[in-house]
Design an enzyme around this catalytic site. Structure first.
Site, short mmCIF file in Angstrom:
data_model
loop_
_atom_site.label_atom_id
_atom_site.label_comp_id
_atom_site.label_asym_id
_atom_site.label_seq_id
_atom_site.Cartn_x
_atom_site.Cartn_y
_atom_site.Cartn_z
N GLU A 235 0.61 -1.28 -0.01
CA GLU A 235 -0.16 -0.05 -0.05
C GLU A 235 0.91 1.37 0.03
O GLU A 235 1.84 1.38 0.50
CB GLU A 235 -0.80 0.01 1.30
CG GLU A 235 -1.77 -1.17 1.57
CD GLU A 235 -2.34 -1.05 2.77
OE1 GLU A 235 -3.38 -1.67 3.15
OE2 GLU A 235 -1.83 -0.17 3.70
N CYS B 153 3.03 8.40 2.01
CA CYS B 153 3.49 7.50 3.01
C CYS B 153 3.82 6.22 2.18
O CYS B 153 2.84 5.64 1.44
CB CYS B 153 2.28 7.13 4.00
SG CYS B 153 2.63 5.93 5.21
N CYS C 250 5.46 -7.29 7.42
CA CYS C 250 6.38 -7.07 8.71
C CYS C 250 6.56 -8.23 9.54
O CYS C 250 5.63 -8.97 9.84
CB CYS C 250 5.94 -5.91 9.54
SG CYS C 250 6.96 -4.88 10.36
N CYS D 2 4.06 -5.49 16.20
CA CYS D 2 3.52 -4.86 17.16
C CYS D 2 2.02 -5.20 17.36
O CYS D 2 1.26 -5.38 16.58
CB CYS D 2 3.71 -3.22 16.83
SG CYS D 2 5.65 -2.79 16.40
N CYS E 268 -0.87 -3.14 15.36
CA CYS E 268 -0.55 -2.82 14.01
C CYS E 268 -1.15 -3.94 13.13
O CYS E 268 -1.02 -5.22 13.35
CB CYS E 268 0.75 -2.66 13.74
SG CYS E 268 1.09 -2.32 11.98
N GLY F 97 5.78 -2.43 6.75
CA GLY F 97 7.34 -2.69 7.02
C GLY F 97 8.15 -2.02 8.03
O GLY F 97 7.54 -0.69 8.49
N GLU F 98 9.29 -2.50 8.35
CA GLU F 98 10.21 -1.70 8.99
C GLU F 98 11.16 -1.37 8.14
O GLU F 98 12.05 -2.36 7.57
CB GLU F 98 10.55 -2.64 10.24
CG GLU F 98 11.95 -2.29 11.01
CD GLU F 98 11.84 -0.93 11.55
OE1 GLU F 98 10.80 -0.55 12.06
OE2 GLU F 98 12.57 -0.27 11.35
N SER G 42 10.88 6.05 9.57
CA SER G 42 10.15 5.65 10.76
C SER G 42 10.62 4.17 11.13
O SER G 42 10.27 3.53 10.45
CB SER G 42 8.65 5.85 10.63
OG SER G 42 7.91 5.47 11.84
N SER H 274 9.11 5.16 16.64
CA SER H 274 7.60 4.60 17.13
C SER H 274 7.77 4.22 18.58
O SER H 274 8.10 3.14 18.86
CB SER H 274 7.28 3.55 16.26
OG SER H 274 7.05 4.08 14.89
N LEU H 275 7.48 5.20 19.52
CA LEU H 275 7.87 5.02 20.98
C LEU H 275 6.69 4.01 21.52
O LEU H 275 6.53 2.78 22.06
CB LEU H 275 8.21 5.96 21.61
CG LEU H 275 8.93 5.82 23.16
CD1 LEU H 275 10.15 5.09 23.00
CD2 LEU H 275 9.16 7.22 23.74
N HIS H 276 5.46 4.94 21.78
CA HIS H 276 4.48 4.43 22.11
C HIS H 276 4.02 3.90 23.64
O HIS H 276 3.08 3.54 23.92
CB HIS H 276 3.69 2.80 21.31
CG HIS H 276 3.99 3.16 19.84
ND1 HIS H 276 3.32 4.35 19.13
CD2 HIS H 276 4.33 2.36 18.91
CE1 HIS H 276 3.54 4.07 17.97
NE2 HIS H 276 4.27 3.03 17.77
N ASN I 193 -5.78 3.77 15.41
CA ASN I 193 -6.87 3.44 14.34
C ASN I 193 -7.38 1.98 14.43
O ASN I 193 -6.76 1.33 14.15
CB ASN I 193 -6.12 3.82 13.01
CG ASN I 193 -6.82 4.66 12.25
OD1 ASN I 193 -7.98 4.60 11.99
ND2 ASN I 193 -5.74 5.61 11.38
N CYS J 290 -2.40 2.20 8.08
CA CYS J 290 -1.50 0.99 7.92
C CYS J 290 -2.09 -0.24 7.73
O CYS J 290 -3.10 -0.77 8.55
CB CYS J 290 -0.66 0.84 8.94
SG CYS J 290 0.31 2.38 9.71
N1 SAH Z 1 7.88 0.02 11.47
C1 SAH Z 1 7.83 1.37 11.19
C2 SAH Z 1 7.20 2.24 9.92
C3 SAH Z 1 5.65 1.77 9.98
S1 SAH Z 1 4.27 1.83 11.04
C4 SAH Z 1 7.52 1.87 12.60
O1 SAH Z 1 7.04 1.21 13.26
O2 SAH Z 1 7.82 3.26 12.84
C5 SAH Z 1 4.17 3.70 10.89
C6 SAH Z 1 3.30 4.25 12.21
O3 SAH Z 1 2.00 3.80 12.41
C7 SAH Z 1 4.40 3.74 13.48
O4 SAH Z 1 4.51 4.78 14.51
C8 SAH Z 1 2.90 2.84 14.14
O5 SAH Z 1 3.33 2.41 15.46
C9 SAH Z 1 1.75 3.22 13.84
N2 SAH Z 1 0.60 2.59 13.50
C10 SAH Z 1 0.65 1.29 13.18
N3 SAH Z 1 -0.65 0.84 13.31
C11 SAH Z 1 -1.50 1.73 13.92
C12 SAH Z 1 -2.88 2.08 14.12
N4 SAH Z 1 -3.78 0.78 14.01
N5 SAH Z 1 -3.33 3.07 14.72
C13 SAH Z 1 -2.24 3.98 14.69
N6 SAH Z 1 -1.10 4.05 14.63
C14 SAH Z 1 -0.62 2.76 14.09
#
Ligand code: SAH
Length: 370
Positions: free
Chosen positions: A93, A106, A113, A117, A120, A163-164, A195, A217-219, A295, A338
């Site tokens: 995508e 994007c 991936c 996570c 995701c 992907g990463e 990212s 992507s800390l979270h 999301n 995503c």
């Molecule tokens: N692997 C990389 C890039 C892809 S994800 C990374 O982890 O940064 C891009 C961003 O979208 C990341 O910050 C990820 O944590 C976030 N993301 C993934 N799924 C999501 C969701 N369902 N809602 C909100 N953010 C999400």
């Protein structure tokens, strides 16, 4: 017969090398880039300032080929999402987000991936390989072809699709080099963002060879919670990640900042104590914070946070001295978040046994069928 080389995957240094290997001067590589990216010509016969023998050699050994557009959807808010077919039939995508004079694209860096996570949707679909650098550059070319019809172009690229990126290091570096190159897309280093979920050794390597913007992507503000949300944290815990981040931003220089991404999930990581801990953790780091309300997707097990919790979280960060932006959800009507569109299509695709067999062979973790 050796397969043709897709030159969209070559950055300037690689193209120059290709020409030198053919006994020509390096500047021929730059000439070729201008034909392709500035004149939009990919037919070697049209590149009239290249020596005829070279044009013939290129025609016999190289080509320019783009991912195939499987589907293109436009949201009410202007967001455009493409489903693209690459290589041997895999789907990826990309999403274009137009806003206030900017066109942010994007792009995906891998097919699925491995990181898994917990929140995701891409992770749930498993992993089916790396994209080539040509596939990554090709995404920008395709978006520009669409934007050219309204005399616009991509102004910012974020590697935040599937992907990463740092687990497909060489291809991502070549592709971001093309994005930044004045002979190609000419985007400023501040407008190309990688990212990452935190592949620490790769962040250290990145610092040595590029100056693109970096988003982490800390979270979560502590290892216990982050281990659960972003499993790669078990390998590279927050302390190591912060050390690598600080080194990266120091190398960028005082005028630039890192981006910290923080997806807010209801009752999981969106409470005042999380915000306060995050502010303490990030105090030594030159960064700004991007807050992303989760999301939702079917079967995710997480919920979007309450409005008041989002606002409170943002207020705590701002009062602690951070620039904290709230990322608004775009393209909801076309499942622009995503991995979500591929998720739908893949359920159908999986019925093809060929694809299913490949997933079973190549996927290092179980494929969750929602
Ligand atoms: N692997 C990389 C890039 C892809 S994800 C990374 O982890 O940064 C891009 C961003 O979208 C990341 O910050 C990820 O944590 C976030 N993301 C993934 N799924 C999501 C969701 N369902 N809602 C909100 N953010 C999400």
């Amino acid at each position: 017969m050796a397969s043709l080389q897709n030159l969209y995957g070559f950055d300037r240094a690689q193209l120059e090398q290709l020409f030198v290997e053919q006994g020509l001067q390096a500047f021929r590589g730059r000439q070729l880039m201008k034909w392709v990216y500035h004149q939009g010509k990919t037919n070697f016969a049209d590149m009239t300032d290249l020596p005829l023998a070279m044009r013939e050699w290129l025609g016999a050994n190289c080509h320019f080929s783009l991912p195939e557009i499987e589907r293109q959807l436009t949201s009410k808010d202007g967001t455009v999402k493409w489903l693209l077919r690459v290589g041997n039939g895999d789907l990826i995508e990309m999403v274009l987000i137009p806003e206030k004079g900017r066109n942010t694209l994007c792009v995906s860096s891998q097919i699925g991936c491995v990181l898994d996570c917990s929140f995701c949707s891409t992770g749930k679909q498993g992993f089916n390989g790396n994209l080539t650098s040509a596939d990554i550059v090709g995404q920008v070319v395709l978006a520009n072809q669409m934007l050219a019809t309204r005399e616009e172009s991509v102004t910012n690229v974020v590697l935040m699709g599937m992907g990463e990126p740092l687990l497909n290091f060489d291809a991502v570096i070549a592709a971001t080099n093309v994005m930044k190159d004045d002979h190609a897309f000419g985007l400023s280093k501040r407008r190309v963002t990688i990212s990452t979920a935190g592949v620490v050794p790769a962040i250290d390597k990145l610092r040595e060879i590029t100056d693109v913007a970096l988003a982490i992507s800390l979270h979560a503000p502590n290892d216990e919670l982050r281990n659960e949300l972003v499993p790669i944290n078990r390998k590279y815990p927050i302390e190591d990640l912060m050390r690598a981040c600080k080194a990266y931003v120091d190398a960028l220089g005082p005028a630039r900042k890192l981006v910290i991404e923080y997806t807010l999930m209801r009752g999981v990581n969106d409470q005042p104590e999380h915000a306060k801990a995050l502010a303490v953790l990030l105090r030594p780091l030159r960064c700004k914070v991007n807050l992303i309300p989760f999301n939702p997707f079917p079967g995710s097990g997480y919920e979007r946070p309450h409005r008041k919790d989002i606002e409170h979280f943002q207020t705590v960060m701002i009062r602690s001295g951070f620039t904290a932006m709230l990322r608004t959800t775009r393209g909801e009507d076309i499942d622009a978040a995503c991995g979500q569109l591929v998720g739908q299509v893949q359920d159908r695709t999986r019925r093809q046994s060929r694809y299913k067999a490949r997933l079973e062979v190549a996927t290092p973790q179980p494929v969750v069928v929602q």
